[in-house]
Design a protein around this motif. Structure first.
Motif, PDB file in Angstrom:
ATOM      1  N   THR A 107       0.818  -1.214   0.000  1.00  0.00           N
ATOM      2  CA  THR A 107       0.000   0.000   0.000  1.00  0.00           C
ATOM      3  C   THR A 107       0.854   1.267   0.000  1.00  0.00           C
ATOM      4  O   THR A 107       0.476   2.273  -0.608  1.00  0.00           O
ATOM      5  N   LYS A 108       1.999   1.229   0.659  1.00  0.00           N
ATOM      6  CA  LYS A 108       2.852   2.423   0.743  1.00  0.00           C
ATOM      7  C   LYS A 108       3.339   2.881  -0.631  1.00  0.00           C
ATOM      8  O   LYS A 108       3.775   4.032  -0.787  1.00  0.00           O
ATOM      9  N   GLU A 109       3.264   1.994  -1.639  1.00  0.00           N
ATOM     10  CA  GLU A 109       3.702   2.356  -2.979  1.00  0.00           C
ATOM     11  C   GLU A 109       2.533   2.751  -3.893  1.00  0.00           C
ATOM     12  O   GLU A 109       2.747   3.031  -5.073  1.00  0.00           O
ATOM     13  N   CYS A 110       1.337   2.777  -3.342  1.00  0.00           N
ATOM     14  CA  CYS A 110       0.137   3.095  -4.110  1.00  0.00           C
ATOM     15  C   CYS A 110      -0.348   4.510  -3.799  1.00  0.00           C
ATOM     16  O   CYS A 110       0.005   5.090  -2.771  1.00  0.00           O
ATOM     17  N   ARG A 111      -1.186   5.031  -4.677  1.00  0.00           N
ATOM     18  CA  ARG A 111      -1.850   6.307  -4.409  1.00  0.00           C
ATOM     19  C   ARG A 111      -3.358   6.059  -4.325  1.00  0.00           C
ATOM     20  O   ARG A 111      -4.043   6.027  -5.339  1.00  0.00           O
ATOM     21  N   PRO A 112      -3.876   5.834  -3.113  1.00  0.00           N
ATOM     22  CA  PRO A 112      -5.327   5.659  -2.957  1.00  0.00           C
ATOM     23  C   PRO A 112      -6.062   6.945  -3.316  1.00  0.00           C
ATOM     24  O   PRO A 112      -5.584   8.055  -3.025  1.00  0.00           O
ATOM     25  N   VAL A 165       5.598   2.222 -10.697  1.00  0.00           N
ATOM     26  CA  VAL A 165       5.935   1.420  -9.515  1.00  0.00           C
ATOM     27  C   VAL A 165       6.599   0.122  -9.960  1.00  0.00           C
ATOM     28  O   VAL A 165       6.085  -0.589 -10.834  1.00  0.00           O
ATOM     29  N   PHE A 166       7.739  -0.190  -9.360  1.00  0.00           N
ATOM     30  CA  PHE A 166       8.418  -1.439  -9.693  1.00  0.00           C
ATOM     31  C   PHE A 166       7.779  -2.596  -8.934  1.00  0.00           C
ATOM     32  O   PHE A 166       7.585  -2.534  -7.717  1.00  0.00           O
TER      33      PHE A 166
END
Length: 386
Positions: free
Chosen positions: A168-173, A195-196
């Motif tokens: 989740t920390k690599e996503c943009r909700p 995002v890798f």
């Protein structure tokens, strides 16, 4: 059966809080932290997770029984809980390195997401660069990972669909969940920008659908070799059937207390109310019988038999018709409830809104499901996932 019964008892205890919180869940658009903490603390999310990762390694019947305790009080809470349990199971289908990483800190990761192909995947080193935006991420208010699906396009090869996981920390909700039904599920959008994704956090969608995903080589239990789609459909069955039970129980209480606006007579003395109540309770019981039959099918059928396209198409059609039946039953109940049934403090209107939104869900629509079954019976290729 000891752990099955224990988890069922914990779900039954939580159901009271779910009922008291249901209206606020609908207003807030998400499950409260208090409710979700209790669900997690009760060990419900890891129902299907292998014991080697701290889970209970139980079967679909336990999952169905847990959700059936919650759904008659809040469709949204049941839906999100079912998908959290189901997606924890989907984690076990990925390569072992992915499982080791996901379950390293806890056996109950919270993972919203879908396997609709909303992203592009560009090969990069030992993984992929993901870009895109997805919808319908139920339970996105609390998450550890997102389950996604992307298309790999190579100039010299046919496009390939691959499911993948992203912390989740690599996503943009994107908090944009504003709907008429299933309001409490917080099924908001999510965006990925360059995002890798490591290769070990991916799996071919074709392998997931056929029960030949990497996890099938890690775990001896045959449940981890089951074709995915009948299971994913099974996540929804206790939710829709529980909504019908909740609507029928609500109508029973409603009609006993209600007086007719003009004349003041008790609604319970009216033949229409009696007909609707009898039909509603009997209908809910019949829906529960259909649910148990679906459960028994998933529990008893071998992965090899579930790989048969005709079997999978038949199960998809069955789920679509169960939903249509539950929707028709709830719609009859609210028609007999009068204007009072649409007050915000009456749960009947919430079940009505929720089931009618589910009725048009892309994977659950009965017309598409029965068309798919018909095509397979005629020897034609399916045009939708199954």
């Amino acid at each position: 059966m000891q752990m099955h019964d224990e988890l069922l008892g914990r779900a039954r205890e939580i159901a009271g809080l779910v009922e008291r919180s249901a209206q606020q869940t609908d207003i807030d658009g998400r499950i409260s932290d208090q409710v979700l903490d209790q669900i997690c603390d009760a060990g419900l999310i890891q129902t299907l997770v292998p014991k080697m990762y701290g889970g209970h390694e139980l079967g679909y019947k336990t999952m169905q029984s847990i959700i059936s305790e919650i759904a008659p009080y809040c469709t949204s809470t049941a839906w999100v809980t079912s998908f959290y349990i189901g997606h924890a199971y989907i984690h076990t289908l990925f390569p072992k390195q992915s499982q080791d990483e996901v379950f390293a800190t806890k056996p109950n990761p919270l993972t919203p997401g879908t396997i609709a192909p909303n992203f592009t995947l560009r090969p990069e080193g030992d993984g992929f660069i993901a870009n895109g935006r997805s919808q319908w991420n139920s339970g996105s208010s609390r998450s550890d990972y997102y389950l996604c699906c992307g298309v790999i396009k190579n100039d010299d090869q046919a496009p390939e669909l691959r499911a993948f996981l992203v912390p989740t920390k690599e996503c943009r909700p994107i908090r944009n969940w504003d709907v008429a039904g299933m309001r409490g599920t917080d099924s908001s959008d999510m965006e990925l920008n360059n995002v890798f994704v490591p290769g070990y956090h991916t799996a071919r969608v074709s392998d997931l659908l056929n029960g030949t995903a990497p996890g099938s080589l890690v775990h001896e239990n045959p449940k981890y070799s089951m074709p995915l789609f009948p299971f994913v459909l099974g996540e929804t069955v206790p939710v829709m059937v529980g909504a019908y039970r909740g609507a029928a129980n609500t109508y029973a209480k409603f009609v006993k207390d209600r007086s007719i606006t003009f004349g003041g007579s008790k609604a319970a003395n009216k033949q229409l109310a009696q007909l609707r109540l009898g039909r509603g309770i009997a209908g809910a019981e019949l829906a529960e019988t259909l649910m148990r039959d679906y459960t028994n099918t998933l529990e008893s059928m071998t992965p090899e038999k579930l790989r048969n396209p005709e079997v999978r198409a038949a199960l998809k059609a069955r789920v679509g018709l169960i939903l249509e039946y539950c929707t028709d039953g709830i719609n009859l109940l609210i028609k007999a409830g009068g204007g009072g049934a649409f007050r915000n403090d009456c749960a009947l209107q919430r079940f009505f809104r929720d089931i009618n939104m589910l009725r048009v869900h892309g994977l659950l629509d009965s017309d598409t499901a029965t068309e798919t079954y018909g095509r397979v019976l005629l020897g034609l290729n399916s045009e939708v996932p199954m």
